[in-house]
Design a protein around this motif. Structure first.
Motif, PDB file in Angstrom:
ATOM      1  N   ILE A  96       4.279  21.188  51.537  1.00  8.78           N
ATOM      2  CA  ILE A  96       3.882  20.390  50.424  1.00  8.78           C
ATOM      3  C   ILE A  96       3.647  19.162  50.623  1.00  8.78           C
ATOM      4  O   ILE A  96       2.576  18.580  50.243  1.00  8.78           O
ATOM      5  CB  ILE A  96       4.941  20.445  49.184  1.00  8.78           C
ATOM      6  N   ASP A  97       4.409  18.472  51.292  1.00 10.12           N
ATOM      7  CA  ASP A  97       4.330  16.891  51.652  1.00 10.12           C
ATOM      8  C   ASP A  97       3.516  16.576  52.970  1.00 10.12           C
ATOM      9  O   ASP A  97       3.207  15.343  53.301  1.00 10.12           O
ATOM     10  CB  ASP A  97       5.640  16.261  51.887  1.00 10.12           C
ATOM     11  N   GLU A 153      11.517  23.266  40.064  1.00  9.12           N
ATOM     12  CA  GLU A 153      11.157  22.333  39.072  1.00  9.12           C
ATOM     13  C   GLU A 153      11.059  21.082  39.254  1.00  9.12           C
ATOM     14  O   GLU A 153      10.320  20.427  39.102  1.00  9.12           O
ATOM     15  CB  GLU A 153      12.218  22.343  37.702  1.00  9.12           C
ATOM     16  N   GLY A 154      11.977  20.640  40.374  1.00  7.59           N
ATOM     17  CA  GLY A 154      11.989  19.146  40.658  1.00  7.59           C
ATOM     18  C   GLY A 154      10.989  19.057  41.617  1.00  7.59           C
ATOM     19  O   GLY A 154      10.135  17.988  41.561  1.00  7.59           O
ATOM     20  N   GLN A 158       7.581  16.585  40.940  1.00 12.38           N
ATOM     21  CA  GLN A 158       7.390  15.573  41.827  1.00 12.38           C
ATOM     22  C   GLN A 158       5.830  15.703  42.088  1.00 12.38           C
ATOM     23  O   GLN A 158       4.912  14.760  42.166  1.00 12.38           O
ATOM     24  CB  GLN A 158       8.159  15.801  43.191  1.00 12.38           C
ATOM     25  N   LEU A 159       5.301  16.852  42.122  1.00 13.44           N
ATOM     26  CA  LEU A 159       3.821  17.147  42.343  1.00 13.44           C
ATOM     27  C   LEU A 159       2.885  16.332  41.339  1.00 13.44           C
ATOM     28  O   LEU A 159       1.912  15.872  41.241  1.00 13.44           O
ATOM     29  CB  LEU A 159       3.477  18.610  42.440  1.00 13.44           C
ATOM     30  N   GLU A 160       3.481  16.697  40.216  1.00 10.55           N
ATOM     31  CA  GLU A 160       2.944  16.175  38.780  1.00 10.55           C
ATOM     32  C   GLU A 160       2.853  14.590  38.982  1.00 10.55           C
ATOM     33  O   GLU A 160       1.750  14.248  38.350  1.00 10.55           O
ATOM     34  CB  GLU A 160       3.524  16.409  37.572  1.00 10.55           C
ATOM     35  N   LEU A 175      13.910  13.593  38.245  1.00 12.76           N
ATOM     36  CA  LEU A 175      13.394  14.404  39.155  1.00 12.76           C
ATOM     37  C   LEU A 175      14.484  14.646  40.504  1.00 12.76           C
ATOM     38  O   LEU A 175      14.763  15.714  40.686  1.00 12.76           O
ATOM     39  CB  LEU A 175      12.401  13.411  39.861  1.00 12.76           C
ATOM     40  N   ILE A 176      15.218  13.460  40.671  1.00 12.10           N
ATOM     41  CA  ILE A 176      16.408  13.778  41.793  1.00 12.10           C
ATOM     42  C   ILE A 176      17.395  14.689  41.153  1.00 12.10           C
ATOM     43  O   ILE A 176      18.324  15.010  42.184  1.00 12.10           O
ATOM     44  CB  ILE A 176      16.639  12.470  42.330  1.00 12.10           C
TER      45      ILE A 176
END
Ligand code: IPE
Ligand code: IPE
Ligand code: MG
Ligand code: MG
Length: 333
Positions: A96-97, A153-154, A158-160, A175-176
């Motif tokens: 993802i990153d 979900e986290g 984060q993506l959003e 988030l964390i």
């Protein structure tokens, strides 16, 4: 009160000594359980295991099971389960990153590509669940399933929020909580559960580890600005480049000038430090005490974790939990 109830404080080495034999067994389980009928998965599994990693999550499971009084083979298996879930999340997270380096080596996606790594991550998740299933304990499964959904979900949250400059501290905490603290909390609860803790002890151990997990991620986000790649095992300055505005910056942006804000915006828009050099970003964080404030915030959470440790009866394992809070705030990688 937490500290006064403790005897001499254990060193990090003494904590590791308490679990060294168990950790060897955990590595054995991970090795055996990462063999798939398709070679790519086995190879990726081996590569990741050999890459090291701090093994903090299995250590938490093991110490909590011992503190609960009844450590055994189940605790070893649960420790392997959480490390495999952690590994699966890292494999997916690096895809993802677009990460290139993990644990000081090329990340798995950099070697095998995204497609293979998404599937290898899925396989690892399922293998972890299969090991957990052998406990024939619905509470264990319940916890692991909620946990995995929470972590996903986290990552989705984060993506959003990728590329957005106006992230509040509350957004960040939400988030964390999901992406990191939930796994720490689950580790402690699993250790407690298989160790035979009563519900109250299990809940308190979970709360202890949740606070620890929040502190851990705050420190991770500080290290992303302050460390060096050779020590950290992943490139510094990655978060902002990846579009993630984390606490040191969130705090700095609260008082930053328009021009300084524009610098941050430039990195977010470009995805690199060509227009706004990393050193300039570091300067603005320093000017607005972003790192100091983030560290203070991390310490507030470890302080809470220590208060909870103080409630547990005195034992080497209780003291080990205290030392783990120090290991997390004082770490350099
Ligand atoms: C990395 O976790 C992911 C985060 C939650 C920041 P660790 O820093 O514990 O990773 P390893 O297992 O030691 O490599
Ligand atoms: C942590 O996210 C990964 C998970 C908890 C799923 P990050 O993206 O911040 O972690 P690093 O910095 O890549 O290790
Ligand atoms: Mg990442
Ligand atoms: Mg990070």
């Amino acid at each position: 009160m937490g500290i006064s109830k403790l005897g001499h404080v254990l060193s990090a080495k003494e904590v590791l000594d308490l679990v060294r034999n168990d950790l060897d067994r955990v590595e054995g389980v991970i090795g055996l359980e990462s063999i798939a009928s398709v070679e790519a998965v086995t190879t990726i599994g081996r590569y990741l295991q050999a890459g090291g990693g701090k093994r903090l999550r299995p250590i938490l499971v093991l110490i909590c099971s011992k503190l609960a009084g009844n450590p055994g083979d189940s605790a070893i298996r649960m420790a392997a389960v959480v490390e495999m879930i952690h590994t699966a999340t890292l494999v997916h997270d690096d895809v993802i990153d677009f990460a290139k380096i993990r644990r000081g080596r090329p990340s798995s996606n950099a070697i095998w590509g995204n497609h293979t790594c998404v599937l290898a991550g899925d396989w690892l998740y399922m293998q972890a669940f299969q090991i957990a299933l052998r406990e024939r304990n619905f509470r264990v499964l319940d916890l692991l399933i909620s946990l995995t959904q929470m972590m996903v979900e986290g990552e989705l949250l984060q993506l959003e929020r990728i590329g957005k400059i106006d992230i509040s501290e509350a957004d960040y905490m939400e988030l964390i909580d999901r992406k990191t603290a939930s796994l720490f909390s689950a580790c402690a609860r699993l250790g407690a559960m298989v160790g035979g803790a009563d519900e109250q002890l299990e809940t308190r151990l979970g709360e202890f580890a949740w606070n620890l997990g929040i502190a851990f991620q705050l420190v991770d986000d500080v290290l992303d600005f302050t460390s060096r790649e050779s020590v950290l095992g992943k490139p510094v300055g990655s978060d902002l480049k990846e579009g993630k505005v984390t606490v040191p910056l969130i705090y700095a942006l609260e008082t930053a000038s328009k021009a300084e804000r524009q610098l941050v915006q430039d990195v977010l828009s470009d995805g690199n430090y060509e227009r706004a050099p990393f050193s300039k970003i570091l300067q603005l964080i320093e000017r607005h005490r972003g790192v100091e404030k983030a560290r203070e915030r991390a310490l507030a959470f470890t302080e809470k974790a220590r208060m909870i440790v103080g409630e547990f009866p005195e034992s080497p394992y209780q003291r080990a939990l205290y030392t783990i809070t120090e290991m997390i705030t004082d770490r350099d990688h």
